[in-house]
Scaffold this motif. Structure first.
Motif, mmCIF file in Angstrom:
data_model
loop_
_atom_site.group_PDB
_atom_site.id
_atom_site.type_symbol
_atom_site.label_atom_id
_atom_site.label_comp_id
_atom_site.label_asym_id
_atom_site.label_seq_id
_atom_site.Cartn_x
_atom_site.Cartn_y
_atom_site.Cartn_z
ATOM 1 N N ASP A 79 -30.403 16.832 -56.381
ATOM 2 C CA ASP A 79 -31.010 18.067 -55.923
ATOM 3 C C ASP A 79 -32.470 18.086 -56.371
ATOM 4 O O ASP A 79 -32.757 17.920 -57.555
ATOM 5 N N PHE A 80 -33.383 18.299 -55.428
ATOM 6 C CA PHE A 80 -34.808 18.251 -55.759
ATOM 7 C C PHE A 80 -35.254 19.465 -56.580
ATOM 8 O O PHE A 80 -36.364 19.495 -57.085
ATOM 9 N N ASP A 81 -34.379 20.481 -56.730
ATOM 10 C CA ASP A 81 -34.751 21.684 -57.469
ATOM 11 C C ASP A 81 -34.256 21.692 -58.911
ATOM 12 O O ASP A 81 -34.658 22.557 -59.685
ATOM 13 N N TYR A 82 -33.354 20.762 -59.280
ATOM 14 C CA TYR A 82 -32.727 20.840 -60.596
ATOM 15 C C TYR A 82 -32.738 19.477 -61.288
ATOM 16 O O TYR A 82 -32.730 18.433 -60.638
ATOM 17 N N VAL A 83 -32.745 19.517 -62.613
ATOM 18 C CA VAL A 83 -32.737 18.295 -63.422
ATOM 19 C C VAL A 83 -31.300 18.029 -63.851
ATOM 20 O O VAL A 83 -30.758 18.713 -64.717
ATOM 21 N N ASN A 84 -30.657 17.061 -63.202
ATOM 22 C CA ASN A 84 -29.270 16.714 -63.500
ATOM 23 C C ASN A 84 -29.267 15.430 -64.316
ATOM 24 O O ASN A 84 -29.302 14.333 -63.775
ATOM 25 N N ILE A 85 -29.213 15.572 -65.645
ATOM 26 C CA ILE A 85 -29.348 14.399 -66.493
ATOM 27 C C ILE A 85 -28.020 13.678 -66.694
ATOM 28 O O ILE A 85 -27.973 12.577 -67.243
ATOM 29 N N SER A 86 -26.889 14.267 -66.246
ATOM 30 C CA SER A 86 -25.613 13.564 -66.357
ATOM 31 C C SER A 86 -25.627 12.285 -65.525
ATOM 32 O O SER A 86 -24.913 11.333 -65.838
ATOM 33 N N ASN A 87 -26.419 12.269 -64.455
ATOM 34 C CA ASN A 87 -26.672 11.047 -63.696
ATOM 35 C C ASN A 87 -28.188 10.914 -63.561
ATOM 36 O O ASN A 87 -28.806 11.563 -62.714
ATOM 37 N N PRO A 88 -28.831 10.090 -64.396
ATOM 38 C CA PRO A 88 -30.300 10.031 -64.392
ATOM 39 C C PRO A 88 -30.897 9.554 -63.072
ATOM 40 O O PRO A 88 -32.090 9.759 -62.844
ATOM 41 N N ALA A 89 -30.093 8.951 -62.180
ATOM 42 C CA ALA A 89 -30.628 8.543 -60.875
ATOM 43 C C ALA A 89 -31.022 9.747 -60.033
ATOM 44 O O ALA A 89 -31.856 9.636 -59.125
ATOM 45 N N SER A 90 -30.441 10.915 -60.322
ATOM 46 C CA SER A 90 -30.687 12.088 -59.478
ATOM 47 C C SER A 90 -32.097 12.641 -59.615
ATOM 48 O O SER A 90 -32.564 13.366 -58.734
ATOM 49 N N ILE A 91 -32.798 12.343 -60.700
ATOM 50 C CA ILE A 91 -34.152 12.891 -60.843
ATOM 51 C C ILE A 91 -35.134 12.213 -59.905
ATOM 52 O O ILE A 91 -36.284 12.650 -59.792
ATOM 53 N N SER A 92 -34.697 11.156 -59.200
ATOM 54 C CA SER A 92 -35.601 10.476 -58.249
ATOM 55 C C SER A 92 -35.978 11.365 -57.072
ATOM 56 O O SER A 92 -36.955 11.088 -56.369
ATOM 57 N N THR A 93 -35.197 12.448 -56.831
ATOM 58 C CA THR A 93 -35.478 13.319 -55.687
ATOM 59 C C THR A 93 -36.445 14.445 -56.018
ATOM 60 O O THR A 93 -36.785 15.238 -55.136
ATOM 61 N N LEU A 94 -36.884 14.552 -57.280
ATOM 62 C CA LEU A 94 -37.757 15.665 -57.670
ATOM 63 C C LEU A 94 -39.055 15.662 -56.861
ATOM 64 O O LEU A 94 -39.674 14.615 -56.666
ATOM 65 N N ARG A 95 -39.467 16.847 -56.423
ATOM 66 C CA ARG A 95 -40.714 16.985 -55.676
ATOM 67 C C ARG A 95 -41.808 17.632 -56.514
ATOM 68 O O ARG A 95 -42.988 17.496 -56.211
ATOM 69 N N MET A 96 -41.400 18.376 -57.556
ATOM 70 C CA MET A 96 -42.366 19.053 -58.414
ATOM 71 C C MET A 96 -41.907 18.944 -59.861
ATOM 72 O O MET A 96 -40.748 18.633 -60.142
ATOM 73 N N THR A 97 -42.836 19.199 -60.784
ATOM 74 C CA THR A 97 -42.495 19.208 -62.206
ATOM 75 C C THR A 97 -41.519 20.338 -62.487
ATOM 76 O O THR A 97 -41.668 21.447 -61.981
#
Length: 332
Positions: free
Chosen positions: A1-19
């Motif tokens: 999800d580009f709106d949330y930091v899901n650290i349980s699977n670190p691959a998910s932060i690749s979708t982030l659009r903003m800090t």
């Protein structure tokens, strides 16, 4: 999800659009009852924070760091013991435990050209665990005693994750716009723990032993599926497994621990962002169900947990929100 930091699977932060900066506070209420008595307890806790920023969006490179709780101990048990053969030995035995383990992490992600997302984090686990046991005799001629055992563990681990490309084109349906499968593996090296045991008897304090010992925490495996329908309805399935039967303390396994498995089903409704949407149209609604075979075995009986949850996200600005969730669970 580009709106949330899901650290349980670190691959998910690749979708982030903003800090992103996330922080959380938890309020917990607990009601415990048996045939003879019941009690209700409540507590509030800081649930950590995460800070993440996209470094290169085209390659899915993002960085994240933060602090998260990993586990917590909090119990207090009293047992009134009677000795029919010698009533003068009647006493109250009490057992108390408190403390927690926390995780400091720094994570990085990368997206391969065919949209396979990879991620990894370096984790440092630390905390303090306190256990005490005491005997208080009804007869004042006997000496009461108490033992306090303290562990201060610390160790390094790592979490690795991947998320598949969007598989929805395989179904050739306009209703499905996002179908991804993910997996994660958390590995913790043996943790060294400073240890001390102190005895209290007749107003005196005696340090029985100090030294170092080892805690061996089992790996944690997770898998999940993400499906988006009609661009607004998100369905999630999560599975988590951790073989606590392999947990070792000073090389000894605990017979009261078993393997933990958890299965969760989640649902989210998020209306597509459009210019001119009202405040109420921007609220995100969520609900979930879960079944967990916990790692605990008490008096030979495994403890299972069932829970339902619901919540919503209230927009505070274009890119910020206040997320509120409520969970009701039956454990055992």
């Amino acid at each position: 999800d580009f709106d949330y930091v899901n650290i349980s699977n670190p691959a998910s932060i690749s979708t982030l659009r903003m800090t992103r900066l996330e922080t959380a506070v938890g309020l917990k209420g607990l009601t415990v009852a048996d045939k003879n008595s019941s009690g209700t307890y409540s507590s509030m806790s800081f649930s950590g924070f995460a800070f993440a920023l996209p470094v290169e969006r085209d390659y899915g490179i993002s960085l994240a760091f933060g602090l998260q709780p990993y586990s917590r101990i909090n119990y207090n048990v009293e047992d009134n013991v009677t000795v029919p053969a010698n009533p003068s030995l009647n006493h109250t035995a009490s057992y108390d435990g408190n403390g927690s383990l926390s995780k400091l992490f720094i994570a990085m992600s990368y997206a391969l050209p065919f949209d396979l997302k990879l991620g990894a984090s370096v984790d440092y686990y630390y905390g303090k665990l306190n256990y005490s046991s005491a005997i208080e005799f009804d007869n004042t001629l006997y000496t009461n005693s108490e033992y306090k055992l303290t562990y201060v563990p610390g160790g390094i681990g790592g979490t690795f994750g991947l998320i598949s490309p969007d598989l929805s084109p395989l179904f050739k349906s306009s209703l499905i716009s996002g179908l991804r499968i993910g997996g994660s593996l958390g590995i913790i090296n043996k943790m060294d723990a400073d240890t001390s045991m102190i005895a209290f008897r007749a107003g005196t304090q005696d340090t029985i032993t100090t030294g170092k010992t080892e805690l061996k925490l089992p790996m944690r495996v997770g898998a999940g599926l993400n499906l988006i329908l009609s661009r607004s309805y998100l369905i999630l399935v999560d599975f988590l497994y951790q073989p606590w039967s392999k947990f070792e303390f000073s090389g000894v396994k605990n017979p009261n621990l078993r393997d933990m498995t958890k299965l969760g089903l989640g649902f989210e409704y998020r209306r597509e962002r459009e210019m001119g949407s009202t405040y109420w149209e921007q609220i995100i609604w969520r609900a979930g169900l879960s079944y967990e075979q916990t790692q605990y075995r008490i008096n030979g009986e495994g403890i299972n947990q069932y829970s339902v949850s619901a919540g919503f996200s209230l927009p505070l600005s274009i890119e910020s929100s206040l997320d509120i969730g409520l969970q009701y669970a039956l454990r055992g």
